[in-house]
Scaffold this active site. Sequence first.
Site, PDB file in Angstrom:
ATOM      1  CD  GLN A  99      -2.795  -0.935   2.575  1.00 60.91           C
ATOM      2  OE1 GLN A  99      -2.792  -1.912   3.285  1.00 60.91           O
ATOM      3  NE2 GLN A  99      -3.455   0.169   2.915  1.00 60.91           N
ATOM      4  CG  PHE A 131      -8.529  -5.338   4.187  1.00 64.29           C
ATOM      5  CD1 PHE A 131      -9.666  -4.657   3.751  1.00 64.29           C
ATOM      6  CD2 PHE A 131      -8.260  -6.590   3.668  1.00 64.29           C
ATOM      7  CE1 PHE A 131     -10.521  -5.239   2.807  1.00 64.29           C
ATOM      8  CE2 PHE A 131      -9.111  -7.168   2.730  1.00 64.29           C
ATOM      9  CZ  PHE A 131     -10.240  -6.494   2.308  1.00 64.29           C
ATOM     10  CD  GLU A 170      -0.886   2.726   6.488  1.00 63.48           C
ATOM     11  OE1 GLU A 170      -1.994   2.206   6.724  1.00 63.48           O
ATOM     12  OE2 GLU A 170      -0.549   3.832   6.933  1.00 63.48           O
ATOM     13  NE  ARG A 174      -7.148   7.986  11.638  1.00 62.24           N
ATOM     14  CZ  ARG A 174      -7.918   8.847  10.970  1.00 62.24           C
ATOM     15  NH1 ARG A 174      -9.233   8.788  11.058  1.00 62.24           N
ATOM     16  NH2 ARG A 174      -7.385   9.775  10.213  1.00 62.24           N
ATOM     17  NE  ARG A 231     -12.766  -1.138   4.982  1.00 65.76           N
ATOM     18  CZ  ARG A 231     -13.413  -1.866   4.086  1.00 65.76           C
ATOM     19  NH1 ARG A 231     -13.423  -3.170   4.184  1.00 65.76           N
ATOM     20  NH2 ARG A 231     -14.051  -1.303   3.080  1.00 65.76           N
ATOM     21  CG  PHE A 242      -4.644   4.002  11.233  1.00 62.26           C
ATOM     22  CD1 PHE A 242      -3.798   3.228  10.456  1.00 62.26           C
ATOM     23  CD2 PHE A 242      -4.088   5.019  11.986  1.00 62.26           C
ATOM     24  CE1 PHE A 242      -2.434   3.476  10.427  1.00 62.26           C
ATOM     25  CE2 PHE A 242      -2.723   5.278  11.970  1.00 62.26           C
ATOM     26  CZ  PHE A 242      -1.897   4.502  11.179  1.00 62.26           C
ATOM     27  CB  ALA A 246      -5.737   7.938   6.289  1.00 60.38           C
ATOM     28  CD  GLU A 253      -9.147   3.974   7.306  1.00 56.34           C
ATOM     29  OE1 GLU A 253      -9.071   5.156   6.913  1.00 56.34           O
ATOM     30  OE2 GLU A 253      -8.403   3.502   8.173  1.00 56.34           O
TER      31      GLU A 253
END
Length: 821
Positions: A206, A237, A241, A319, A351, A353, A519, A727
């Site tokens: 990703q 998902f 990342e 987050r 998903r 985060f 994000a 997300e």
Amino acid sequence: MSALSERPASPVVGRAQPHESAALHVTGHALYTDDLTPRTKDVLHAWPVQSPHAHALVTALRTDAALAVPGVVRVLTAEDVPGINDAGVKDDEPLFPREVCFVGHAVCWVLGETQEAARRGAAAVEVGYEPLPSVVTLAEAVAAESFQGAQPTVERGDVEAGLARAAYTFHGELEMAGQEHFYLETNASLATVEDDGRIFLQCSTQHPSETQEIVAHVLGVMSSDVTVQCLRMGGGFGGKEMQPHGYAAVAALGAVLTGRPVRLRLNRTQDLTMTGKRHGFHARWRAGFDGEGRLEALEATLTSDGGWSLDLSEPVLARALCHVENAYWIPDVRVTGRVARTNKTSQTAFRGFGGPQGMLVIEDILGRCAPLLGIEPHELRRRNFYQDGQLTPYGQVITQAGHLERAWDQVTREAELERRRAAVAEFNATHEHLRRGLAVTPVKFGISFNLTAFNQAGALVHVYKDGSVLVNHGGTEMGQGLHTKMLQVAATSLGVPLERVRLAPTRTDKVPNTSATAASSGADLNGAAVKDACEQIQGRLAQVAAQRLGVPVPDVRFADGVVSGLGTTATVPWEDVVHSAYFARVQLFAAGYYRTEGVHWDSSVMRGSPFKYFAHGVAATEVEVDGFTGAYRTLRVDIVHDVGDSLSPLVDVGQIEGGFVQGAGWLTLEDLRWDESEGDQRGRLLTQSASTYKLPSFSEMPPVLTVRLLERAHEEGAVYGSKAVGEPPLMLAFSVREALRQACAAFGPEGTSVDLPSPATPEAVFWALQEAREGDVAGRGGAPVDGDVEPGAGPRPPGPDPGAPERRPESETALHELSEA
Ligand code: MTE
Ligand code: MOS
């Protein structure tokens, strides 16, 4: 309307298009990274030597026996690394470790002519271990004060004053499990070396730019020496990342050292035992309500299970802290977070985060406290909604409270919640062994990266002499439909039919320094960059067309492949304008760029306006629970979700359905288990395959699942008035959990507060309803509450708090026990 959000006449965005690769997906023609292996000559295969210990020093590494295995070509170890021996960006993830930190940790990698040769070679490598004490559970981590990274606090007002002011205060704990990504395509890389020594890496990632940077630092070369391409992913998902970087680096290192292409594809067991998952969290909280059930104060400590290294744990925690209030106004708040360091895989983005974990805390609080306050859960939620002008705990002003209210009202109306609540009550009164629950929950989710620098993107758009268009952009395709949206954006901004536009795979040599496709911001960021590039080209073409049409430049219009002018009936085909432009030596390609304006974030004090806007959604779910077994069925789901003005409605509805189901999996089915015993299997992931790890499948799909996109939701701040979608819908699944809670409560007397574990598996639901049935409201699973709630007592009458001292419940489930250090 802003220039960014305004749509021209007959836009291609907003049309219901199938996914750009749908036909390739379903016919098996779509190429994924590992499909390139059979198309590549002389490929070597990589296999890891994995640690059987949760924590140990590597005291010896003997590779001779492996090299004697037929077909083994080389064993890669720490000594081979010319650059930095680290797979991450925090300097805490040695690629070839001298200390193994979880069961499955790769000590070294074997390259073989075949995968089987590499596997045999790996089995022949002799590793000496000196076992060290390990930390497996969150409770153990807290007891041992095993933490890593920053311990931030989001705070507003005076939380103690707020709790003192409150008419009712409650406290409790919640532990929620992590989640395995279970993307269809496991991690895969294929590295080749070009004639001049440059590395070309095909990778299911990703974040191609970061994969490129880490491969470069491991090899000790410059970023310009490494090109990363991502064709597409079979799901990411969030799991791709950061996690792919190390595997890509191993493949690249192997390719450099052997001069042959190296393929590294994890099999499912390897992917499950080596790669990070969603963070499990523990939360300890105190909440205060006024006499009408309005939240006065929330104090909470969130502890996430980060696994062995930091990876993305800090931003995930940030987050979580920024979503702990979800959609609700809380005057006085203090929420502190910390990341536990445990001997498990390094937990990572998934998903939402951290948002889902934060929001689950307040939804759990409201679900548990509603019966104790004597207020219907839906009423309690609605009463606490934000209003415009109020500030989030971290200081961002709320401007679209009306979106959530409209979504809530629409679900209430169209799903006939009032009538169905009465029907559920009737059903429950007339069935001895079955209970139904109907719950409605809101989602408010912030869009943008908290780290301001990530909110930028680039694109490269080529128009060829024949009028065809090729788009490159910085985002990756993982099934979410980003490329479909980018094609629609390019066609709209150039004013050409969709068929004129093609998309090229994501490559770091086309668009540099990209952010992760994460994000949910892929379409916002890359869409605006694609639009910028297209508008530059169109601006130049308008000059050419103005001359041909004899109109002033501002009067030239592009639509559906036809160029026209205001005040003339003459038109010129797009292809002719392009052709003329080439001969007039007009540049037919452009680099586009976008950065999100108006977002700022100070992580040192956890304050700012980190989000460009919020995405909203509301879901109502009805479930039926069997009192003998705890087995349940989801009967009906109604969703209204805010995607702004949709760029691509079919794609968006797919994202909403998929997100909802994935969230329901996390909250009800997917039960990650690790061996917590002191035996020799300690730290081992017990749920190592789909046979023990239950994913949602067709049999769990609700027979009725209605998704509507919120109308009149134009978003000024984003490309063509749209909003991010990837997300936020995951968190619509809170409604399933709350419906289960209500169904369990209905086995007990009125006013029963149910403490539901997460995931709420049938087994967990059975024990929860069993406690409710026994009327044990303040017992093992009962919501802890200050003041006496006798078993079987009805709802607490509204009124002033008796002022009884806070007391811990007599006993709590082992799951919820977490000794403070
Ligand atoms: N949808 C599919 N089909 N596959 C995926 O891997 N990832 C999700 C979401 N939807 C994902 C998906 C996650 S975690 C994110 S952040 C977004 O897609 C990323 O893509 P976007 O920014 O283009 O929405
Ligand atoms: Mo998504 S968790 O931001 O990749």
